[in-house]
Design an enzyme around this catalytic site. Structure first.
Site, short mmCIF file in Angstrom:
data_model
loop_
_atom_site.label_atom_id
_atom_site.label_comp_id
_atom_site.label_asym_id
_atom_site.label_seq_id
_atom_site.Cartn_x
_atom_site.Cartn_y
_atom_site.Cartn_z
N GLY A 96 -23.88 59.15 8.09
CA GLY A 96 -25.25 58.68 8.36
C GLY A 96 -26.16 59.01 7.19
O GLY A 96 -25.75 59.68 6.23
N ASP A 97 -27.40 58.50 7.25
CA ASP A 97 -28.40 58.74 6.21
C ASP A 97 -27.97 58.25 4.83
O ASP A 97 -28.35 58.81 3.80
CB ASP A 97 -28.77 60.25 6.13
CG ASP A 97 -29.27 60.77 7.45
OD1 ASP A 97 -29.96 60.02 8.15
OD2 ASP A 97 -28.95 61.93 7.78
N ARG A 140 -34.75 68.47 9.32
CA ARG A 140 -33.77 69.52 9.06
C ARG A 140 -33.20 69.35 7.64
O ARG A 140 -32.94 68.22 7.21
CB ARG A 140 -32.58 69.41 10.02
CG ARG A 140 -32.92 69.76 11.45
CD ARG A 140 -31.68 69.74 12.33
NE ARG A 140 -31.19 68.41 12.59
CZ ARG A 140 -30.19 68.14 13.44
NH1 ARG A 140 -29.58 69.11 14.07
NH2 ARG A 140 -29.81 66.89 13.65
N HIS A 155 -34.35 55.86 9.87
CA HIS A 155 -34.09 54.91 8.79
C HIS A 155 -35.34 54.79 7.93
O HIS A 155 -36.35 54.24 8.38
CB HIS A 155 -33.69 53.53 9.35
CG HIS A 155 -32.37 53.55 10.06
ND1 HIS A 155 -31.80 52.44 10.63
CD2 HIS A 155 -31.48 54.55 10.27
CE1 HIS A 155 -30.64 52.77 11.16
NE2 HIS A 155 -30.42 54.03 10.96
N THR A 201 -35.70 64.69 12.02
CA THR A 201 -35.90 66.07 12.45
C THR A 201 -36.49 66.96 11.35
O THR A 201 -36.94 68.07 11.65
CB THR A 201 -34.53 66.68 12.84
OG1 THR A 201 -33.67 66.56 11.70
CG2 THR A 201 -33.91 65.95 14.01
N ALA A 250 -32.16 57.75 15.44
CA ALA A 250 -32.02 57.20 14.08
C ALA A 250 -33.24 57.60 13.25
O ALA A 250 -34.32 57.79 13.79
CB ALA A 250 -31.94 55.68 14.14
N LEU A 266 -27.85 56.56 -6.69
CA LEU A 266 -27.16 56.88 -7.94
C LEU A 266 -28.12 57.63 -8.88
O LEU A 266 -27.70 58.49 -9.66
CB LEU A 266 -26.64 55.60 -8.60
CG LEU A 266 -25.73 55.82 -9.80
CD1 LEU A 266 -24.43 56.49 -9.39
CD2 LEU A 266 -25.43 54.51 -10.52
N THR A 318 -29.88 65.89 17.92
CA THR A 318 -31.28 65.67 17.54
C THR A 318 -32.20 65.84 18.75
O THR A 318 -33.40 65.69 18.64
CB THR A 318 -31.47 64.25 16.98
OG1 THR A 318 -30.99 63.32 17.95
CG2 THR A 318 -30.75 64.05 15.67
P1 GDP Z 1 -30.49 55.82 6.84
O1 GDP Z 1 -30.62 56.66 8.07
O2 GDP Z 1 -29.09 55.41 6.54
O3 GDP Z 1 -31.42 54.63 6.86
O4 GDP Z 1 -30.96 56.73 5.60
P2 GDP Z 1 -32.20 57.74 5.57
O5 GDP Z 1 -33.45 56.95 5.50
O6 GDP Z 1 -32.09 58.76 6.65
O7 GDP Z 1 -31.93 58.53 4.21
C1 GDP Z 1 -31.89 57.90 2.98
C2 GDP Z 1 -32.99 58.48 2.10
O8 GDP Z 1 -32.75 58.13 0.76
C3 GDP Z 1 -34.36 57.92 2.41
O9 GDP Z 1 -35.33 58.90 2.14
C4 GDP Z 1 -34.49 56.75 1.43
O10 GDP Z 1 -35.83 56.42 1.12
C5 GDP Z 1 -33.80 57.34 0.24
N1 GDP Z 1 -33.14 56.37 -0.63
C6 GDP Z 1 -32.39 55.29 -0.28
N2 GDP Z 1 -31.85 54.73 -1.37
C7 GDP Z 1 -32.27 55.47 -2.42
C8 GDP Z 1 -32.01 55.44 -3.81
O11 GDP Z 1 -31.26 54.60 -4.32
N3 GDP Z 1 -32.60 56.40 -4.58
C9 GDP Z 1 -33.41 57.36 -4.07
N4 GDP Z 1 -33.94 58.25 -4.89
N5 GDP Z 1 -33.68 57.43 -2.76
C10 GDP Z 1 -33.10 56.51 -1.95
MG MG Z 2 -31.30 58.54 8.63
#
Ligand code: GDP
Ligand code: MG
Length: 424
Positions: free
Chosen positions: A12-13, A304, A41, A302, A39, A333, A130
């Site tokens: 996840g995340d 966390r 996102h 959360t 979730a 990346l 959660t």
């Molecule tokens: P999800 O639950 O799969 O939607 O992912 P989350 O939102 O929980 O966690 C992904 C985190 O990485 C978020 O804070 C996004 O804004 C951030 N994020 C996603 N892609 C990128 C990236 O390519 N570079 C950076 N620096 N942050 C990213």
């Molecule tokens: Mg997430």
């Protein structure tokens, strides 16, 4: 492309919300088919920065109809809080761009209460919930002890059904957990307070999606969590309580005739994991602290701190297989730019043997990561938008992963913002 799923390959995340937001304008519908308000996102776009919980990440895109399918845990409390927050930031939400399946079940206040009571009872054996009531919700659903959203529109029937369910639920609350019972009056009032608010959104969304397909409309499915948290295929019991896999879409979205043209698996350029459970490539030392800080790895739901470590290709290969992904979006990346040498876990060592296949969940505790080290690039890549303009070592890192997972990496994300990505 007519139908596409965006799914998590790891724990996840991975950045699913960010990728869904990016592609939403190519679709007529964006559908959540499992999970619930647990979730988180994250979407960063012209409206601001959001952590979406129940609302699909297509909500920002004009003309997209967002759907909560029958497989979703609909928590009216969280839902309307989220709707309010989004509206306050200028996002329009009404019955034209958000629909809720009449066959989705309602997540009640007792689900959250039981989640907390059970994690407290488990103490140091807790699953790391959660505490959004997801596990108690799905347990009740499969015991046929939930109320469907559509039942809210049938008041006489609703009263009887709530009485029956509550009688049973109060037994668990009082006899098992020695907690206070919930009164019928308070529960009925709770339901009534949401009926009129929910009414415009409640539809037979399975039928709507079937018709959409017949009319050549395009549908994007947004999964919650990742392969390794799938209740059937994940690291049980440290999974979620629903199926996070693309193969659950026909059931959770109520559209049995669907064939997916594309399944985009989202993979993070390194590993993160929230909550408990085995995590073979975890860094628990200062290397981990540094990576967590660089990647801002704190839970979107959360807050966390997330557990972090190098990318785990054993787990990733397994996750891709489970999802039957057709291609990959590799995210974050840019975060690895600070590293001199980048470790990649290509195998595990289990009882003195090297293994390349993800083992039975209970064997994970005895697995140790085997790393190969790639050269870093050590320059900021967050403004790069073309593959050829990435530093050679960054391209080698992507190609190394691609060769080891046997799935094309089609998109590379280098920032949170919508346009911060490279298409290959
Ligand atoms: P999800 O639950 O799969 O939607 O992912 P989350 O939102 O929980 O966690 C992904 C985190 O990485 C978020 O804070 C996004 O804004 C951030 N994020 C996603 N892609 C990128 C990236 O390519 N570079 C950076 N620096 N942050 C990213
Ligand atoms: Mg997430």
């Amino acid at each position: 492309m007519k139908t596409c799923a965006i799914v998590g390959i790891n724990w996840g995340d991975e950045g699913k919300g960010r990728i869904v937001d990016l592609f939403s304008n190519n679709f007529d519908y964006v559908v959540r088919f499992q999970g619930g308000g647990n979730a988180g996102h994250t979407v960063v776009n012209e409206y601001g920065k959001f952590a979406l919980h129940l609302i699909p990440s297509g909500i920002f895109t004009k003309g997209v109809v967002n759907i909560l399918g029958n497989g979703v845990a609909v928590d009216p409390e969280s839902l309307f809080e989220e709707i309010e927050n989004l509206r306050n930031k200028g996002v329009i939400i009404d019955e034209h761009n958000l629909l809720i399946s009449d066959r989705a079940s309602i997540l009640f206040p007792w689900h959250k209460k039981l989640d907390i009571l059970e994690e407290d009872r488990l103490k140091d054996k807790k699953y790391g919930s959660t505490k959004q009531g997801i596990a108690p919700f799905y347990s009740d659903k499969y015991q046929k002890k939930t109320i469907l959203v559509g039942e809210l529109l049938h008041s006489k029937h609703l009263k009887e059904h709530i009485k029956d369910v509550l009688e049973w639920k109060n037994l668990t609350l009082t006899e098992v957990y020695h907690s206070n019972p919930i009164s019928f009056e308070s529960l009925f009032e709770w339901c009534n307070s949401y009926i009129e608010k929910l009414r415009p959104f409640i539809k037979d969304t399975g039928k709507i999606l079937e018709d959409a397909l017949k009319n050549n409309k395009s549908i994007l499915f947004e999964a919650q969590l990742g392969s390794l948290r799938d209740i059937d295929y994940g690291i049980y019991p440290y999974t979620t309580s629903s199926n996070t896999l693309a193969s659950y879409i026909p059931l959770g979205a109520g559209i049995s005739s669907i064939k997916l043209d594309e399944i985009i698996g989202v993979v993070k350029a390194y590993s993160t994991c929230v909550g408990e459970g085995p995590f073979v490539s975890e860094w628990t030392d200062e290397k981990g602290d540094k990576l967590r800080e660089e990647g801002k790895e704190y839970g979107a739901k959360t807050g966390r701190p997330r557990r972090v470590g190098p990318i785990d290709l054993v787990a990733t290969r397994y996750g891709i297989k489970c999802q039957n992904a057709t291609n990959i979006a590799l995210t974050k990346l840019d975060i690895l730019s600070y590293m001199d040498k980048i470790p990649v876990c290509t195998k595990y060592e289990l009882n003195g043997k090297l293994i390349e296949e993800f083992p039975f969940p209970f064997e994970l505790e005895d697995c140790h990561p085997v790393y190969e080290y790639l050269d870093g690039w050590q320059v900021d890549i967050s403004n790069v938008r073309k593959w050829e303009e990435l530093p050679i070592n960054a391209r080698k890192y992507v190609e190394f992963i691609e060769n080891n997972i046997s799935c094309p990496i089609k998109y590379i994300s280098v920032g949170q913002e919508r346009n911060a990505y490279i298409e290959r």
